[in-house]
Design a protein around this motif. Structure first.
Motif, short mmCIF file in Angstrom:
data_model
loop_
_atom_site.label_atom_id
_atom_site.label_comp_id
_atom_site.label_asym_id
_atom_site.label_seq_id
_atom_site.Cartn_x
_atom_site.Cartn_y
_atom_site.Cartn_z
N SER A 187 0.62 -1.35 0.05
CA SER A 187 0.04 -0.06 0.07
C SER A 187 0.73 1.29 -0.06
N GLY A 188 2.18 1.19 -0.23
CA GLY A 188 2.97 2.20 -0.18
C GLY A 188 3.73 2.55 1.16
N TYR A 189 4.25 3.63 1.19
CA TYR A 189 5.09 4.06 2.55
C TYR A 189 3.97 4.17 3.51
N ASP A 190 4.30 3.72 4.90
CA ASP A 190 3.40 3.57 5.98
C ASP A 190 2.93 5.00 6.32
N LEU A 191 1.73 5.50 5.80
CA LEU A 191 1.33 6.92 6.22
C LEU A 191 1.12 6.98 7.81
N LYS A 192 0.74 5.95 8.33
CA LYS A 192 0.50 6.11 9.87
C LYS A 192 1.97 6.42 10.74
N ASP A 193 2.85 5.86 10.11
CA ASP A 193 4.05 6.44 10.59
C ASP A 193 4.75 7.53 10.17
N HIS A 229 -1.61 -9.50 -6.19
CA HIS A 229 -3.07 -9.89 -6.03
C HIS A 229 -3.83 -9.09 -5.48
N GLY A 230 -3.42 -7.88 -4.78
CA GLY A 230 -4.12 -6.90 -4.33
C GLY A 230 -3.55 -5.61 -4.71
N PRO A 231 -4.11 -4.28 -3.83
CA PRO A 231 -3.30 -3.07 -4.19
C PRO A 231 -1.98 -2.91 -4.37
N ALA A 232 -1.51 -2.28 -5.34
CA ALA A 232 0.02 -1.79 -5.42
C ALA A 232 -0.12 -0.42 -5.60
N VAL A 233 0.14 0.45 -4.42
CA VAL A 233 -0.46 1.62 -4.34
C VAL A 233 0.83 2.52 -4.06
N ALA A 234 1.02 3.76 -4.79
CA ALA A 234 2.05 4.58 -4.47
C ALA A 234 3.29 4.03 -4.22
N GLY A 235 4.30 3.92 -3.50
CA GLY A 235 5.54 3.17 -3.18
C GLY A 235 5.52 1.72 -3.53
N GLY A 236 4.23 1.15 -3.18
CA GLY A 236 4.11 -0.26 -3.68
C GLY A 236 4.04 -0.30 -5.12
N SER A 237 3.39 0.75 -5.76
CA SER A 237 3.44 0.67 -7.55
C SER A 237 5.14 0.66 -7.70
N ASP A 238 5.89 1.40 -6.97
CA ASP A 238 7.36 1.59 -7.36
C ASP A 238 8.00 0.55 -7.24
N ILE A 239 7.75 -0.46 -6.27
CA ILE A 239 8.28 -1.66 -5.97
C ILE A 239 7.75 -2.78 -7.16
N ALA A 284 -7.24 -6.66 -8.94
CA ALA A 284 -6.23 -5.58 -8.18
C ALA A 284 -6.13 -4.40 -8.78
N VAL A 285 -5.64 -3.27 -7.99
CA VAL A 285 -5.32 -1.93 -8.47
C VAL A 285 -3.93 -1.57 -8.29
N ILE A 286 -3.77 -0.65 -9.14
CA ILE A 286 -2.26 -0.12 -9.13
C ILE A 286 -2.27 1.63 -9.53
N GLY A 287 -1.66 2.17 -8.78
CA GLY A 287 -1.47 3.77 -9.18
C GLY A 287 -0.63 4.55 -8.13
N ASP A 296 -4.75 8.59 -10.39
CA ASP A 296 -5.78 7.47 -10.40
C ASP A 296 -5.16 6.07 -10.39
N LEU A 297 -6.00 5.56 -9.87
CA LEU A 297 -5.92 3.85 -9.56
C LEU A 297 -6.55 3.22 -10.80
N VAL A 298 -5.88 2.03 -11.53
CA VAL A 298 -6.49 1.30 -12.36
C VAL A 298 -6.47 0.07 -12.06
N ASP A 299 -7.43 -0.95 -12.71
CA ASP A 299 -7.60 -2.25 -12.25
C ASP A 299 -6.52 -2.92 -13.15
N GLY A 300 -6.41 -4.23 -12.90
CA GLY A 300 -5.51 -5.05 -13.76
C GLY A 300 -5.84 -5.05 -15.08
N ARG A 301 -6.83 -5.36 -15.51
CA ARG A 301 -7.68 -5.23 -17.03
C ARG A 301 -6.91 -3.91 -17.56
N GLU A 302 -7.23 -3.01 -16.92
CA GLU A 302 -6.59 -1.57 -17.65
C GLU A 302 -5.18 -1.55 -17.67
N ALA A 303 -4.57 -1.89 -16.75
CA ALA A 303 -3.23 -1.81 -16.53
C ALA A 303 -2.46 -2.62 -17.44
#
Length: 313
Positions: free
Chosen positions: A77-83, A137-147, A160-163, A195-202
């Motif tokens: 989900s990217g960098y841990d924004l809670k921290d 298999h699930g969200p790859a968001v922000a820094g998670g998309s970088d990885i 799944a979504v990515i963005g 924006d986030l896009v799902d796997g089909r759009e990606a």
């Protein structure tokens, strides 16, 4: 310790990792981001542990291919924004100046030092001599998309979504892989909206190799890994080096330096400071909802871009 039939190699024991697990089955090494309670959000330890695990796989002669995935329901989900965002005051990975405890101004080179190291640790997946496959298999968001996008191949679940939503405020993708995977116009479409896009759009955009129904993802990743794993390691290494060299020639390293500097600026701009304060006040989930809701971001916070009088000839 003994590993892969060889002695004298100094590896971390898999149990010593704080943010991931590492396992080998046959010719496939699997790195699993393992903070499921935080949707595998990036901690300060995770980038270095990814690089360590990739190096471990590269030094194991039994391994031909590396699969990267996430535990639980998310990829990352990217960098841990809670921290990094919700915690009050200056934090590594967010604002590095301006709180009561340390009134020194922000040092962009100190920020760059840490964030560029993280970027290069993610890029261990790209530079790995052995091919890397992201199983998303699930969200790859922000820094998670970088990885994910640092891997050679990305196979996503259709659901799944990515963005990179922080492109809206408080972030710039430091690996810069969007433009190299999508080209200028489609990269701008993604980064100017966040924006986030799902796997089909990606897959349609060419951001990832392919998308399959979630129920078929494990089988498809295993099939691709097995196909690659049958190839001699030196052949895999030569093909990767040849393709990557073309991206090096297109200026990937310089683009990443530029992006990493901009990422630091986004976290210290008036709007970035607004987002950090909002996350501290209302919690990062509410701050993210407001950032991504479509209304103007950080109203009243922006400085004019052109405060200087126009020069007249």
């Amino acid at each position: 310790m003994r590993h892969g039939g060889r002695t004298g190699l100094r590896y971390k024991c898999a149990m010593s990792y704080q943010s991931l697990t590492y396992a080998v089955a046959g010719r496939v090494a699997t790195i699993t981001l393992d903070r499921p309670q935080r949707m595998n959000a990036i901690s300060l330890e995770m980038p270095g542990e990814i690089a360590d695990a990739v190096d471990r796989a590269n030094r194991d002669d039994s391994v031909h291919v590396i699969v990267l995935t996430g535990a639980g329901e998310g990829f990352c989900s990217g960098y841990d924004l809670k921290d990094f965002a919700e915690a009050a005051g200056a934090q590594p990975g967010s604002q590095l100046a301006g709180d009561d405890a340390d009134s020194r101004p922000w040092d962009p080179m100190a920020d760059y030092f840490g964030m560029y190291e993280f970027t290069q640790q993610f890029m261990a997946l790209w530079r790995s001599y052995k091919p890397t496959i992201a199983r998303v298999h699930g969200p790859a968001v922000a820094g998670g998309s970088d990885i994910a996008l640092c891997c050679d191949l990305v196979i996503m679940a259709e659901e799944a979504v990515i963005g990179y939503p922080p492109a809206r405020v408080w972030g710039c993708p430091t690996t810069a892989m969007w433009v190299y995977r999508l080209g200028a116009e489609r990269a701008k479409r993604m980064l100017l909206t966040g924006d986030l896009v799902d796997g089909r759009e990606a897959a349609r955009l060419g951001l990832v190799l392919e998308a399959v129904p979630r129920a078929q993802l494990d089988a498809r990743v295993a099939e691709m890994a097995a196909r690659i794993a049958a190839v001699p390691k030196n052949q895999l290494m030569m093909q990767k080096l040849m393709v990557n060299q073309a991206y090096d020639a297109m200026g990937l390293a310089n683009t990443q330096r530029f992006a990493t500097l901009f990422d630091g600026i986004t976290r210290h701009s008036p709007e970035g400071a607004w987002f950090k304060r909002r996350a501290e006040q209302a919690g990062f989930k509410q701050a993210v909802r407001e950032r991504d809701g479509g209304e103007p971001i950080a109203p009243g916070a922006s400085r004019p871009l052109a405060p200087w009088p126009r020069r007249r000839e």
